[in-house]
Scaffold this active site. Structure first.
Site, PDB file in Angstrom:
ATOM      1  N   GLU A 125       0.804  -1.231   0.000  1.00 44.51           N
ATOM      2  CA  GLU A 125       0.000   0.000   0.000  1.00 44.51           C
ATOM      3  C   GLU A 125       0.834   1.277   0.000  1.00 44.51           C
ATOM      4  O   GLU A 125       0.541   2.216   0.731  1.00 44.51           O
ATOM      5  CB  GLU A 125      -0.945   0.000   1.212  1.00 44.51           C
ATOM      6  CG  GLU A 125      -1.923  -1.153   1.189  1.00 44.51           C
ATOM      7  CD  GLU A 125      -2.799  -1.222   2.422  1.00 44.51           C
ATOM      8  OE1 GLU A 125      -4.004  -1.431   2.251  1.00 44.51           O
ATOM      9  OE2 GLU A 125      -2.299  -1.080   3.544  1.00 44.51           O
TER      10      GLU A 125
HETATM   11  C1  TNX Z   1      -4.314  -4.297   4.673  1.00 43.41           C
HETATM   12  S1  TNX Z   1      -2.372  -6.428   4.354  1.00 43.41           S
HETATM   13  C2  TNX Z   1      -3.077  -3.925   5.168  1.00 43.41           C
HETATM   14  C3  TNX Z   1      -2.959  -3.484   6.550  1.00 43.41           C
HETATM   15  C4  TNX Z   1      -4.276  -3.400   7.242  1.00 43.41           C
HETATM   16  C5  TNX Z   1      -5.123  -4.597   6.854  1.00 43.41           C
HETATM   17  C6  TNX Z   1      -6.414  -4.663   7.580  1.00 43.41           C
HETATM   18  C7  TNX Z   1      -1.483  -5.331   4.202  1.00 43.41           C
HETATM   19  C8  TNX Z   1      -0.214  -5.755   3.723  1.00 43.41           C
HETATM   20  N1  TNX Z   1      -1.902  -4.094   4.499  1.00 43.41           N
HETATM   21  O1  TNX Z   1      -2.293  -2.245   6.619  1.00 43.41           O
HETATM   22  O2  TNX Z   1      -4.060  -3.381   8.605  1.00 43.41           O
HETATM   23  O3  TNX Z   1      -5.345  -4.554   5.485  1.00 43.41           O
HETATM   24  O4  TNX Z   1      -7.098  -5.845   7.300  1.00 43.41           O
END
Ligand code: TNX
Length: 540
Positions: A346
Site C-alpha cells: 500500500e
Molecule cells: C491491509 S495487508 C493492510 C494493513 C491493514 C489490513 C487490515 C497489508 C499488507 N496491508 O495495513 O491493517 O489490510 O485488514
C-alpha cells in the site's frame, strides 16, 4: 453386554484389561497392585481417538490398548539438553491437571519417552507410539519432539489443559502417528503497531500458536500509528513514535531487552520471530519522529486513525537509507531468525519508479546483515532480490493481472507465503454481527477460511514456490488478548492445518469434527472463541 453398564466403572476397566492381558497370553495373577481403598474412583473417560488431532497428522494407525498415565509414570528423556527442555515443557503441562509427580528422568523404558534418532523424520517430523507399556515420541530434532508433544496433549482429555488437579483417568489411545509438515513456513502475524500488545500478551499468543505447530511469528513492528521497537541510534522512533496507537491510546514499544525476551520465548516454543518494518509506506510514526526523514523537512503530527496509504519515506534523500541501514542493522542483530520483513504494501504515496528505486536500495541492506527479505506481494512489482519471499495477500477476485505478476515472480524463483485476505486474514469479521474486526476483504466464516488448497491457490505459481501459509491478525479493532483470541479461534487452527497437513487429509467434514473437539481445550485454557454454527461443538 449392555447390562455391564451397571458395573462400576473401575471394575469394568479392570475386567477389560484382564481380558486384554489374557488375550495377549501374558496373564499373570496379581500383576496389578490393588488400588488403595481411599483413592476416589476416577470416572471412566474414553481416550481421544488418534485421528482427532489438529493439524491432521500425515499418517494415523490406531490399534491396540491405550496407555494410561498413573502416579508412577515418568517422563524419560535421552539426548541433548534441548530434549530435556521439551520434556520439562511436557511435565509443566501434565503435572498441574493430573496431580501426578511425573519425574523427568534420563533414559529407561516405560512411561512417556522422548528421544532423538537418525531417521526419515525431517526437520520437524516425529513418530508417536502408544501402547499399554508406554508412549514413545521419536524425532530427528528437538523441534520434532516438541511438535509431537502438541499431538500428545491433544490425545489426552481436554481437562489436561486445566491448571488445577482434575480427578479423572488419563489415557492415550493405542496406535502410531507418523507426522511431518507439508510446508516449512507456517506463520501467524500479529500487528502490534495499530494497538500495542505487551510481552506477556505476545507470549500468550505464542503458546497458542505452538498448540497448532505454527513455527513463524511475524511481528508487524511499525506502521503509521506506532513504532514499537527501540532503535538505539534513532531513539525518538520508540519514545515519541511509539507513544500512541489507533484511537489515541498511550501505545507502547518494546525495549531491545523486551524484544529479546519475545524472541527467546518463541524459540522455546520452536517459533521463529520474523520482524517487520513496513516501508516505504505505512511510515507516519517514523516521519513524525524525525523531520529530516520527510522530503519537505517538516514532521507530520502523529496519527491515530485507520486510513492507509498517505505516508512515504523520502526515496530521494540519502538520510532515508542511513536510517534504513541503522534500523535493519539493529533489528538483524537482535533477531536470530533468518528473515527480515520490509513490508512494501500500500505504498500509495510513493510513485512506482520511486518504489522500485527504494526496494532496489533496501533489499541489499537486508542481505548485507545476513537476512532473507520478505515483502508483501507488491514487491513482485519491483525487482525481488534473489531468494526473497513475497507474501501474497490478495483475494479470490484479485485481478488476473495482479495474480499473474506474483505467479511470474514465483516462476522466476521468488518463494511465496500465502495469506489470502478473504481466507486467512484473522481480522475479518466472521459475520456481519461480529463485534470487532474489519470487512474489506469480506466476511470470513470458519469453513471459508479452511476450504482452499495452498498448493493450487495461485494460478501459474509452481507448487515448489509455495513456502507456506501465514494468518495475519491486524489490530485496528483489537485491544486485548480476548480480542486476539476471539478472532484467531477457531480460524487460526485451520490456517495451521493448511500449512502442516498433507493435501490428502483436507476435508471440511472431517476437519469440523476435529475442530469441534478443540473447543473444550480452549475452554480449559481460558481462550474465548467464536462458536461458529458451522462447527459441531460438544454440548450444542
Ligand atoms: C491491509 S495487508 C493492510 C494493513 C491493514 C489490513 C487490515 C497489508 C499488507 N496491508 O495495513 O491493517 O489490510 O485488514
Amino acid at each position: 453386554m449392555r447390562r455391564n453398564r451397571r458395573t462400576t466403572p473401575r471394575t469394568a476397566r479392570v475386567l477389560g484389561s484382564l481380558l486384554l492381558v489374557a488375550a495377549a497370553g501374558a496373564f499373570t495373577v496379581g500383576a496389578a497392585p490393588a488400588p488403595p481403598k481411599t483413592a476416589p474412583a476416577p470416572p471412566r473417560t474414553a481416550a481421544v481417538p488418534l485421528d482427532r488431532v489438529v493439524p491432521a497428522p500425515a499418517s494415523v494407525t490406531p490399534g491396540g490398548a491405550p496407555y494410561r498415565l498413573t502416579r508412577a509414570t515418568a517422563v524419560r528423556v535421552d539426548g541433548p539438553a534441548a530434549v530435556r527442555r521439551v520434556g520439562a515443557y511436557l511435565t509443566g503441562i501434565l503435572r498441574p491437571s493430573t496431580g501426578y509427580p511425573l519425574p523427568l528422568t534420563d533414559g529407561g523404558s516405560g512411561g512417556i519417552r522422548l528421544h532423538l534418532e537418525k531417521g526419515d523424520y525431517g526437520a520437524e517430523g516425529y513418530r508417536l507410539r502408544s501402547a499399554p507399556s508406554g508412549v514413545t515420541l521419536t524425532a530427528g530434532t528437538p523441534a520434532g519432539l516438541f511438535h509431537g508433544v502438541q499431538t500428545l496433549r491433544q490425545l489426552l482429555p481436554a481437562a489436561v489443559e486445566k491448571r488445577t488437579v482434575q480427578h479423572q483417568s488419563w489415557e492415550i489411545a493405542g496406535g502410531t502417528i507418523e507426522d511431518r509438515p507439508r510446508y516449512a513456513y507456517r506463520g501467524a502475524m500479529l500487528d502490534v503497531a495499530r494497538h500495542f500488545f505487551t510481552v506477556a500478551q505476545v507470549e500468550r499468543y505464542i503458546d497458542q500458536l505452538a498448540l497448532y505447530k505454527v513455527n513463524e511469528l511475524h511481528l508487524h513492528l511499525s506502521d503509521d500509528q506506532g513504532w514499537r521497537i527501540a532503535i538505539t541510534s534513532w531513539p525518538r522512533l520508540a519514545d515519541y513514535g511509539g507513544a500512541t496507537e489507533v484511537g489515541g491510546g498511550e501505545g507502547g514499544s518494546y525495549t531491545q531487552a523486551d524484544y529479546r525476551r519475545i524472541v527467546s520465548y518463541a524459540a522455546s516454543r520452536y517459533v521463529e520471530v520474523v520482524p517487520e518494518i513496513d516501508m516505504p509506506g505505512h511510515t507516519n510514526a517514523a516521519l513524525a519522529s524525525y523531520a529530516r526523514l520527510d522530503c519537505d523537512g517538516v514532521a507530520p503530527p502523529r496519527y491515530t486513525g485507520t486510513e492507509v496509504g498517505f505516508s512515504s519515506l523520502c526515496v530521494s534523500k540519502d538520510v532515508t537509507y542511513a536510517f534504513v541501514n541503522d534500523v535493519v542493522k539493529e533489528l538483524a542483530a537482535l533477531t536470530p531468525g533468518r528473515y527480515l520483513h520490509i513490508g512494501g504494501d500500500e505504498a500509495h504515496s510513493t510513485s512506482h519508479a520511486d518504489y522500485v528505486t527504494f526496494m532496489d536500495r533496501v533489499q541489499p541492506i537486508v542481505a548485507g546483515y545476513g537476512k532473507t527479505v520478505i515483502g508483501w506481494h507488491q514487491l513482485t512489482g519491483a525487482h525481488p532480490a534473489e531468494g526473497a519471499l513475497a507474501q501474497y495477500w490478495g483475494l479470490d477476485d484479485t485481478s488476473a493481472a495482479e495474480k499473474e505478476q506474483v505467479a511470474r515472480a514465483a516462476r522466476a524463483g521468488t518463494g511465496l507465503i500465502l495469506s489470502p485476505a478473504d481466507r486467512v486474514y484473522l481480522d475479518m469479521k466472521y459475520t456481519k454481527d461480529t463485534r470487532i474486526g474489519l470487512t474489506w476483504a469480506g466476511l470470513v466464516e470458519v469453513r471459508r477460511s479452511y476450504d482452499w488448497d495452498p498448493g493450487a491457490y495461485l494460478p501459474g505459481a509452481p507448487a515448489a514456490a509455495i513456502k507456506g501459509v501465514e494468518a495475519p491478525l491486524w489490530s485496528e479493532t483489537l485491544k486485548t488478548s480476548a480480542d486476539i483470541e476471539y478472532m484467531a479461534f477457531p480460524r487460526l487452527p485451520g490456517a495451521a492445518e493448511l500449512g502442516w497437513s498433507p493435501a490428502a487429509t483436507h476435508d471440511w467434514n472431517g476437519y469440523k469434527v476435529r475442530l469441534a473437539a478443540q473447543g473444550p481445550r480452549w475452554d480449559a485454557l481460558g481462550i474465548g472463541y467464536y462458536r461458529s454454527p458451522q462447527v459441531p461443538w460438544p454440548h450444542g
